[in-house]
Design an enzyme around this catalytic site. Structure first.
Site, PDB file in Angstrom:
ATOM      1  N   ASP A 161       7.393  19.318  10.787  1.00 11.82           N
ATOM      2  CA  ASP A 161       6.301  18.598  11.437  1.00 11.82           C
ATOM      3  C   ASP A 161       6.751  18.235  12.849  1.00 11.82           C
ATOM      4  O   ASP A 161       7.645  17.405  13.033  1.00 11.82           O
ATOM      5  CB  ASP A 161       5.974  17.332  10.639  1.00 11.82           C
TER       6      ASP A 161
ATOM      7  N   ASP B 119       1.468  18.079  15.109  1.00  9.66           N
ATOM      8  CA  ASP B 119       0.758  16.814  14.959  1.00  9.66           C
ATOM      9  C   ASP B 119      -0.038  16.488  16.225  1.00  9.66           C
ATOM     10  O   ASP B 119       0.463  16.643  17.343  1.00  9.66           O
ATOM     11  CB  ASP B 119       1.776  15.699  14.687  1.00  9.66           C
TER      12      ASP B 119
ATOM     13  N   GLU C 226      -2.830  20.442  13.381  1.00 11.00           N
ATOM     14  CA  GLU C 226      -3.831  19.395  13.228  1.00 11.00           C
ATOM     15  C   GLU C 226      -4.715  19.426  14.473  1.00 11.00           C
ATOM     16  O   GLU C 226      -4.227  19.623  15.584  1.00 11.00           O
ATOM     17  CB  GLU C 226      -3.152  18.033  13.097  1.00 11.00           C
TER      18      GLU C 226
ATOM     19  N   HIS D 210      -1.211  13.516   3.687  1.00 10.92           N
ATOM     20  CA  HIS D 210      -0.583  12.191   3.800  1.00 10.92           C
ATOM     21  C   HIS D 210      -1.464  11.170   4.510  1.00 10.92           C
ATOM     22  O   HIS D 210      -1.142   9.985   4.531  1.00 10.92           O
ATOM     23  CB  HIS D 210       0.752  12.321   4.543  1.00 10.92           C
ATOM     24  N   ASP D 211      -2.570  11.615   5.130  1.00 17.65           N
ATOM     25  CA  ASP D 211      -3.484  10.714   5.823  1.00 17.65           C
ATOM     26  C   ASP D 211      -4.808  10.537   5.083  1.00 17.65           C
ATOM     27  O   ASP D 211      -5.681   9.810   5.560  1.00 17.65           O
ATOM     28  CB  ASP D 211      -3.810  11.264   7.222  1.00 17.65           C
TER      29      ASP D 211
END
Length: 576
Positions: free
Chosen positions: A140, A242, A300, A362-363
């Site tokens: 990430d 990210d 993302e 995870h969000d």
């Protein structure tokens, strides 16, 4: 009749490999005739165009030293499990050194491993062991911002003349001494934080502890490219990027005319997907493409339309290889028509580029509870998993999804004290709870006190029990992943949009170059539904038998199928 438009990537996959014809013995004895023009041979598509990528939140996956925090050695310990499940790659959320204001997404050192997660030697061992099992590992990469404790930012804020001052976004106060603009942070409050020693504000679209990097600075860009090279040289197969939309801001610094009811905070015209972002991503892509082994960028993004999503791939497919499709992820509830619209547009309006379908991460609250009705969650989980894993392109899974892990309930988090392991109470903690490997204290995650509580559901929802039960959700997932690998249509076939004749049922097919394929039928209602399937681009194929069904031993009338409540059918068919 619906005629599918097959883009260049799907078409190449559907054509398959062309076989070269060998000469007979009689022909070999004669003078060789003039060779005909060589037939084009389709180039095999990169692994990531049809991969299943499994997201791991390392803090919660497997602890090996009893401190209650998952670590890299824990991921290595579970590689055989991941291989047996059938995933192609894993994406690890940040394990860098961090003050943990945002649990690793506030990075204080981009080229190191946080002590609680292990060492660089542990990382190298993980990638080496994963490679032996045919599993790739993605890092990430937090592109938009660092921690305010990063040495770069400490230098930047030390004085206005520091060489790294321009590595971050600084601005003089407004005439009244306040923030330069009225822009709002995604995490709430102003995007500006005043720095008294230097008399300027720095910009942060997330927390004030996460100052934005200035990608307009060539030195910063080079430094971030060097970070990418570091991890690629240490065995990473690529990156999940990210917060890519926010690398640049409108440097005219306009005031927002409608802070409260205008575009969402993450989609403002002055802070999201500015043109300069495209060039920055092309630059990073060149770095990744310069390494062998089909390295990849999974990204993302913030989009409001399929046209916006298409732009993220790059006009020439030269930016992010795999932009995550949040239009699909954010469909609310089980709605066959809404899903059909999102899937069809991803298939027909992305020029054949591989879509990236997913629900949980995870969000985001876990799909088992988000789509479940409280009574039929396991049946509904078979629908959402079948949909994501039978579509063309790349699929993402979130750890624990394969056993139907629920989010932590509010009362399970209430009263958990803050401390060194959990410095802040995050509203995303419910979906970040420890992996439930078995029943009992610690759930096989840790021998110590876990940083977040283990869900009470671990007593009945855990890997050990589900692997022993052939009818479990785990085995449903494992069979889907196996079918995806072994069935030519599921692996690389074209997508065929169909009409089910029923608003509650989603129907589509995957078909290989020989015309063989899989019909997918998903009943998104709690009542039996009768279907009338249409939309085949040519003659109706011949049934080849049931491949998977949520109802054991189910049979189906090919001409007029009936599905039980929340029923799933994957039916093989043969070309005419």
């Amino acid at each position: 009749m619906i005629t599918p438009k097959i883009g260049k990537f799907a078409l190449t996959a559907a054509l398959g490999m062309v076989l070269a014809l060998g000469a007979s013995p009689a022909q070999a004895a004669q003078p060789a005739p003039l060779a005909p023009p060589a037939k084009a041979v389709a180039k095999p598509q990169p692994w990531w165009t049809h991969a299943v990528i499994y997201e791991i939140y390392p803090r919660s996956f497997q602890d090996t030293n009893g401190d209650g925090i998952g670590d890299l050695n824990g991921v290595t310990r579970r590689l055989d499990y991941l291989r047996d499940l059938g995933v192609d790659a894993i994406w690890l959320t940040p394990f860098y050194p961090s003050p943990n204001a945002d649990f690793g997404y506030d990075v204080s050192d981009y080229t190191a491993v946080a002590p609680e997660y292990g060492t660089m030697a542990d990382w190298d061992r993980l990638t080496r062991e994963a490679r032996k099992r045919g599993i790739r590992v993605l890092v990430d990469l937090v592109l938009n911002h660092s921690s305010d404790q990063h040495p770069w930012f400490r230098e930047s804020r030390s004085s206005r003349s520091n060489p790294k001052r321009d590595w971050y976004v600084w601005h003089d106060p407004a005439p009244d001494g306040g923030p330069p603009t009225n822009w709002q942070s995604i995490f709430g409050g102003s995007t500006w934080e005043y720095d008294k020693p230097t008399g300027q504000y720095y910009y942060h679209i997330f927390l004030k502890e996460q100052p934005d990097l200035n990608w307009a600075n060539p030195g910063l860009q080079k430094a971030m490219h060097d970070v990418a090279r570091f991890w690629l040289n240490h065995g990473a197969s690529g990156f999940r990027l990210d917060a890519t939309p926010y690398l640049f801001e409108d440097t005219n610094w306009p005031q927002d005319p409608d802070v409260k009811s205008g575009a969402p905070v993450g989609l403002k015209p002055y802070n999201s997907n500015l043109p300069a972002t495209r060039a920055a991503l092309r630059g990073l892509r060149k770095v990744v493409d310069s390494f062998p082994g089909e390295r990849v960028l999974l990204g993302e993004n913030a989009i409001s339309s399929i046209a916006d999503l298409r732009k993220v791939y790059g006009a020439k497919g030269d930016e992010i290889n795999l932009p995550m499709d949040f239009l699909y992820k954010d469909v609310a509830g089980l709605n066959a028509s809404a899903f059909k619209a999102r899937i069809d547009e991803a298939e027909l309006k992305l020029d054949g580029l591989p879509p990236v379908f997913h629900f949980s991460n995870h969000d985001t609250p876990r799909q088992w509870g988000r789509f479940g009705d409280g009574r039929h969650n396991d049946r509904i989980a078979r629908i959402t998993s079948a949909m994501t894993l039978t579509l063309r392109g790349t699929a993402l899974m979130y750890y624990g999804e394969e056993i139907g892990m629920p989010d932590l309930a509010p009362d399970e988090l209430r009263g958990i004290p803050l401390g060194p392991k959990r410095k802040v109470a995050d509203n995303r903690d419910p979906e970040r709870s420890p992996m439930q490997w078995r029943a009992g204290k610690g759930a096989g995650f840790t021998t110590g006190e876990p940083w977040l509580p283990v869900g009470r559901s671990a007593a009945s929802v855990n890997v050990e029990d589900q692997r022993a039960d052939k009818g479990s959700l785990y085995h449903w997932y494992a069979r889907l992943l196996q079918l995806r690998k072994t069935n030519a249509a599921m692996r690389s076939g074209a997508y065929i949009p169909l009409e089910s004749g029923n608003a509650q049922v989603l129907a589509y097919a995957r078909r290989d170059a020989a015309g063989n394929g899989v019909l997918v039928l998903l009943n998104m209602s709690g009542q039996p539904q009768t279907l009338s399937i249409s939309g085949w681009p040519d003659r109706v194929p011949v049934s080849g038998g049931m491949l998977m069904s949520s109802e054991p031993g189910a049979v189906m009338d090919w001409q007029r199928p009936v599905l039980e409540p929340f029923g799933v059918r994957l039916v093989g068919f043969k070309g005419g």
